[in-house]
Design a protein around this motif. Structure first.
Motif, mmCIF file in Angstrom:
data_model
loop_
_atom_site.group_PDB
_atom_site.id
_atom_site.type_symbol
_atom_site.label_atom_id
_atom_site.label_comp_id
_atom_site.label_asym_id
_atom_site.label_seq_id
_atom_site.Cartn_x
_atom_site.Cartn_y
_atom_site.Cartn_z
ATOM 1 N N PHE A 179 56.280 6.486 56.171
ATOM 2 C CA PHE A 179 55.357 7.602 56.398
ATOM 3 C C PHE A 179 55.971 8.902 55.887
ATOM 4 O O PHE A 179 57.164 8.979 55.584
ATOM 5 C CB PHE A 179 55.059 7.732 57.901
ATOM 6 N N TRP A 211 59.052 4.373 62.644
ATOM 7 C CA TRP A 211 58.672 4.259 61.244
ATOM 8 C C TRP A 211 59.811 4.783 60.384
ATOM 9 O O TRP A 211 60.741 5.414 60.879
ATOM 10 C CB TRP A 211 57.420 5.090 60.960
ATOM 11 N N ILE A 220 51.581 5.797 55.421
ATOM 12 C CA ILE A 220 50.808 6.736 56.237
ATOM 13 C C ILE A 220 51.239 8.157 55.911
ATOM 14 O O ILE A 220 52.440 8.438 55.829
ATOM 15 C CB ILE A 220 51.044 6.492 57.747
ATOM 16 N N GLU A 221 50.252 9.043 55.717
ATOM 17 C CA GLU A 221 50.555 10.465 55.577
ATOM 18 C C GLU A 221 49.980 11.182 56.799
ATOM 19 O O GLU A 221 48.769 11.183 57.018
ATOM 20 C CB GLU A 221 49.946 11.040 54.299
#
Length: 466
Positions: A179, A211, A220-221
């Motif tokens: 992420f 993460w 994921i952002e």
């Protein structure tokens, strides 16, 4: 039965066209959108069974699902206290629903990618769902995905490219999610920088979820949008802006498709309208029109042969994409090379003129605009229907445009102006109405010369790149 949840979706839109985007959301999804105090953003509620419809919106650039929003977040005076609070916040946020939407979104995107090859029987878990969407989740999502398949407009987004993980078989064991946190901050009363907020909040997110941080190859952002006292935490649903959907052959100054859509909506195209873009560049405006308002007919022209070639190539690219998907590939659009000030078009035969005028920034010059603009407006007035015809013109050269319009007052009346941000430049989108005056009989156009038009040479493709 699929578990349907309600979430808030955030969307970035071309600055100045927030109300247009809100109108489109109401029209296509049936919900009211709220316009953010931070310009260029709207928010609206959706149920997860409608998620695929959000990707069909034409006026939005990027989409995200809201984790939490604060209208008046009380930032502490000292940087250390504020950053400490942001770190503590990460573990208190209601992440569950937003992560569910992110998972579902990954499945929808994967399905879209597989449509290209015509294989919809076997779906490998996508990059976004490989570790988090268990087999039963995918089974649950099947109904929504099927609905998305049947409704999804083939041209709603550029063809999805397979993600890098798809080329290998997904590992059976769970892979650590990667992420990154992106912070967008506006306001002068903050004691911290965007980088500091992203770093400290990101560290806490990493600790909470276990993460792995990766600034480039992330799954994921997480978004941290701070505008004065307004703070919104979200998870991105688009990897690249939706505005690149139509154009494969970019020119030096290609307009965003989302901005083109906003301009088209301003003039409300009707069935059988003839719509003209006399300075089409790469054809972004007429292409968006031909796809979204397809009961009108579009004529795209430019004096620059490279621009005309790019437009033709972009049209061919869309037609091929449609044919590959088994759809009718024809588009109601023609392309012509011409001299803008002597158009090969009958007087009073065009319903709408919509174009991106030369800014005089990247190419050409503002000095030449002083001659060009009145001549353009005069020739546009000639071909446009008196009394009912409209023009939507974008330019950053506001002073020159105002002068040209004042010289053409008998032919054009200014109805409305939308102020937009085009590649960092403050520009105006002007909605003009053609007066009922007969062309050639008003004092303004009788004495205007028509012989100066070729002075602009190859500078006609002077549009601004967003």
């Amino acid at each position: 039965m699929l578990h349907v949840i309600t979430v808030t979706i955030g969307a970035t839109v071309p600055t100045g066209f927030e109300h247009t985007a809100a109108e489109e959301v109401k029209e296509k999804i049936g919900v009211e959108a709220r316009i953010s105090k931070d310009r260029g953003r709207i928010y609206f509620p959706i149920t997860t069974d409608k998620l695929f419809q959000v990707h069909l919106l034409r006026s939005v650039d990027n989409l995200f699902v809201v984790v939490e929003e604060y209208d008046h977040y009380q930032f502490k005076q000292s940087k250390e206290e504020t950053l400490m609070e942001l770190q503590q916040l990460a573990s208190k946020l209601p992440w569950t629903n937003a992560l569910e939407v992110w998972k579902l979104n990954g499945t929808l995107k994967k399905k879209k990618g597989h449509r290209k090859g015509g294989s919809t029987t076997k779906v490998k878990p996508s990059r976004n769902t490989a570790d988090v969407a268990a087999a039963d989740t995918e089974q649950q999502l099947h109904q929504v995905v099927s609905a998305a398949e049947s409704h999804l407009e083939a041209d709603s987004a550029a063809d999805a490219e397979p993600c890098e993980q798809d080329s290998q078989e997904a590992a059976p064991e769970a892979r650590v999610i990667k992420f990154r946190v992106t912070c967008n901050r506006a306001g002068d009363k903050h004691s911290f920088s965007s980088n500091e907020a992203a770093r400290d909040f990101g560290g806490a997110v990493q600790e909470f979820f276990q993460w792995k941080a990766d600034m480039t190859k992330f799954d994921i952002e997480v978004l941290l949008n701070i505008h004065n006292e307004e703070m919104v935490i979200g998870i991105a649903l688009t990897e690249e802006s939706l505005h690149r959907r139509n154009i494969s052959h970019f020119g030096p100054t290609t307009l965003r498709s989302t901005l083109c859509y906003g301009m088209l909506r301003l003039c409300k195209p009707q069935a059988s309208d003839v719509i003209l873009d006399p300075m089409c560049g790469t054809g972004a405006i007429p292409l968006e029109g031909a796809i979204e308002f397809s009961s009108s007919f579009y004529i795209a022209g430019d004096n620059n042969d490279m621009a005309v070639n790019r437009t033709v190539n972009n049209i061919c690219h869309i037609q091929k994409r449609r044919a590959d998907k088994g759809r009718i590939s024809g588009l109601p659009i023609d392309t012509v090379q011409w001299d803008l000030c002597s158009l090969p078009i009958r007087t009073s035969s065009v319903d709408i003129i919509i174009t991106d005028m030369p800014f005089g920034k990247r190419m050409g010059s503002k000095k030449k605009n002083w001659d060009l603009y009145p001549l353009c407006l005069r020739e546009m007035a000639r071909v446009c229907r008196p009394g009912s015809g409209k023009a939507v013109l974008l330019t950053q050269d506001k002073k020159c445009f105002a002068k040209a319009i004042s010289r053409m007052g008998g032919l054009w009346r200014k109805l409305h102006t939308v102020w937009v941000n085009v590649g960092g430049l403050h520009a105006g989108v002007y909605l003009l109405k053609r007066t009922g005056a007969v062309f050639g009989q008003t004092p303004e156009d009788v004495h205007e010369s028509r012989g100066m038009c070729n002075t602009q040479g190859d500078e006609k493709e002077d549009k601004e790149l967003s």
